[in-house]
Design an enzyme around this catalytic site. Structure first.
Site, short mmCIF file in Angstrom:
data_model
loop_
_atom_site.label_atom_id
_atom_site.label_comp_id
_atom_site.label_asym_id
_atom_site.label_seq_id
_atom_site.Cartn_x
_atom_site.Cartn_y
_atom_site.Cartn_z
N ARG A 77 30.79 25.28 -12.37
CA ARG A 77 30.23 26.07 -13.47
C ARG A 77 30.61 27.54 -13.26
O ARG A 77 29.97 28.27 -12.52
CB ARG A 77 28.72 25.92 -13.51
CG ARG A 77 28.03 26.77 -14.57
CD ARG A 77 28.27 26.26 -15.97
NE ARG A 77 27.69 24.94 -16.16
CZ ARG A 77 27.89 24.18 -17.23
NH1 ARG A 77 28.66 24.64 -18.22
NH2 ARG A 77 27.33 22.99 -17.34
N GLN A 102 34.25 14.26 -20.30
CA GLN A 102 34.37 15.49 -21.09
C GLN A 102 35.31 16.48 -20.42
O GLN A 102 35.26 16.69 -19.21
CB GLN A 102 32.99 16.14 -21.26
CG GLN A 102 33.05 17.48 -21.99
CD GLN A 102 31.73 17.88 -22.58
OE1 GLN A 102 31.13 17.13 -23.33
NE2 GLN A 102 31.27 19.08 -22.23
N ARG A 107 39.87 19.25 -13.96
CA ARG A 107 38.86 20.05 -13.26
C ARG A 107 38.04 19.21 -12.29
O ARG A 107 37.14 19.73 -11.62
CB ARG A 107 37.94 20.73 -14.28
CG ARG A 107 37.12 19.75 -15.11
CD ARG A 107 36.24 20.43 -16.11
NE ARG A 107 35.32 19.47 -16.73
CZ ARG A 107 34.11 19.78 -17.18
NH1 ARG A 107 33.67 21.02 -17.09
NH2 ARG A 107 33.34 18.85 -17.73
N HIS A 190 39.23 27.50 -19.50
CA HIS A 190 37.81 27.67 -19.83
C HIS A 190 37.24 28.87 -19.07
O HIS A 190 36.37 28.75 -18.20
CB HIS A 190 37.06 26.40 -19.45
CG HIS A 190 35.70 26.24 -20.05
ND1 HIS A 190 34.80 27.27 -20.14
CD2 HIS A 190 35.10 25.15 -20.57
CE1 HIS A 190 33.68 26.82 -20.70
NE2 HIS A 190 33.84 25.53 -20.97
N ASP A 235 28.89 28.96 -30.13
CA ASP A 235 29.93 28.03 -29.67
C ASP A 235 30.89 27.82 -30.85
O ASP A 235 30.59 27.07 -31.77
CB ASP A 235 29.30 26.71 -29.23
CG ASP A 235 30.30 25.82 -28.49
OD1 ASP A 235 31.49 26.17 -28.42
OD2 ASP A 235 29.87 24.77 -27.97
N GLU A 294 38.07 31.45 -24.27
CA GLU A 294 38.89 30.40 -23.69
C GLU A 294 40.16 30.17 -24.52
O GLU A 294 40.08 29.73 -25.66
CB GLU A 294 38.08 29.11 -23.61
CG GLU A 294 36.68 29.33 -23.02
CD GLU A 294 35.72 28.19 -23.32
OE1 GLU A 294 36.18 27.04 -23.48
OE2 GLU A 294 34.50 28.45 -23.41
#
EC number: 5.1.3.15
Length: 320
Positions: A77, A102, A107, A190, A235, A294
């Site tokens: 995170r 997801q 990652r 991201h 978002d 991003e």
């Protein structure tokens, strides 16, 4: 004794040239690069995630949750998680990625450190202010778990390069189809940026772009024709962005983001309520100190035939 009135001048001794330093931590989990003037980047091999980027003045430019899990058990995170080959949750409408977690698997796995390439300043008597270093990481089917191979059974090679320069960080991803069967993918950097206060932060460069507003549910929205400001959870996926993106902190430009082959930009801040529901997000008011901007290619899937390659890049310039 011979008097050499025309003897040649003494050859000057050049001072040692300051050069970038790259090292691997003793536990073999991170790569750290430092420039002579103090710029520094630290990359976790799990996810090839740039956890920290400090400019020469010592200022941290990235946000990393103080509850981030760094042991390789889950994605990190904060920093710069790498999204590939899927953006967002699995899509039933796209069977090739329907079984992936997801944001895909890049990652979620440990990358291979491939080495460094550095440039130094050779100006005698001057600081090596133009020194830079490029660090390369690689990922192929041999580095991913069987569950990911089963979910995405293609032959591929990823080369991820992070270049540290004075007040600048570049991230580029090269995707190669090393097999004969075509595949499709999405990708995104991201990036979590540190900011002094989200209430006084705004983002410019996207005023003329329409976007998909994902809060409270996905909805196509027309261009707002004004800077992005934050007063609650936000978002958005901006598509077809052509201008450089600028993050403004307290009324002054703090970050400029240039992009190559990355036409889409996601802007996100979870705000108070959503961040409380994230077990790995901290401190509790950390949402006030971060903004995600991003760069990616996520509106559509890019297609690579066997033997083809694709490359996308973002160049981040710090102003403060």
């Amino acid at each position: 004794m011979v008097d050499r009135t025309k003897r040649p001048a003494e050859i000057p001794i050049s001072p040692l040239v300051a050069a970038p330093v790259v090292s691997i931590t003793h536990d073999n989990t991170r790569v750290v690069a430092t420039l002579p003037r103090g710029d520094r980047v630290e990359i976790l091999l799990f996810g090839a995630n740039a956890l920290s980027w400090k400019t020469g003045n010592g200022k941290e430019q990235l946000f990393l949750s103080d509850k981030a899990i760094l042991d390789g058990s889950k994605p990190v995170r904060g920093g710069i998680p790498l999204v590939f080959p899927l953006f967002g949750p699995a899509q039933e409408s796209h069977p090739a990625t329907a079984k992936l977690p997801q944001h895909g698997f890049a990652r979620n796995v440990r990358w291979e450190y491939l080495g460094k390439t550095s440039s130094e300043s050779f100006a005698i008597g001057k600081e090596a202010s133009d020194a830079s270093v490029k660090i390369d990481f690689g990922l192929s089917p041999t580095e991913i778990d069987d569950k990911f191979k089963s979910a995405w059974p293609y032959s591929f090679g990823l080369t991820y390069s992070i270049t540290l320069s004075p007040d600048e960080l570049s991230t580029s991803l090269q995707v190669a189809n090393t097999g004969t069967e075509a595949f499709e993918f999405q990708t995104l950097f991201h990036t979590y940026f540190a900011t002094s206060d989200i209430a006084s932060t705004h983002v410019t460069g996207l005023e003329s772009n329409g976007f998909i507003n994902k809060v409270p549910s996905p909805k196509q929205t027309a261009a707002a024709n004004e800077p992005i400001k934050f007063s609650g959870e936000l978002d958005r996926v901006y598509t077809g962005a052509e201008k450089d993106i600028i993050i403004n902190d307290n009324g002054k430009p703090s970050i400029t983001i240039k992009r190559n082959e990355l036409p889409d930009v996601v802007v996100w801040n979870p705000w108070a309520d959503k961040s409380k529901g994230m077990s790995d997000f901290g401190p509790e008011d950390g949402w006030k100190k971060m903004v995600c901007v991003e760069a990616g290619s996520v509106e559509k899937f890019s297609r690579l035939e066997g033997g083809e390659t694709w490359e996308g890049q973002q160049i981040i310039k710090a102003h403060l």
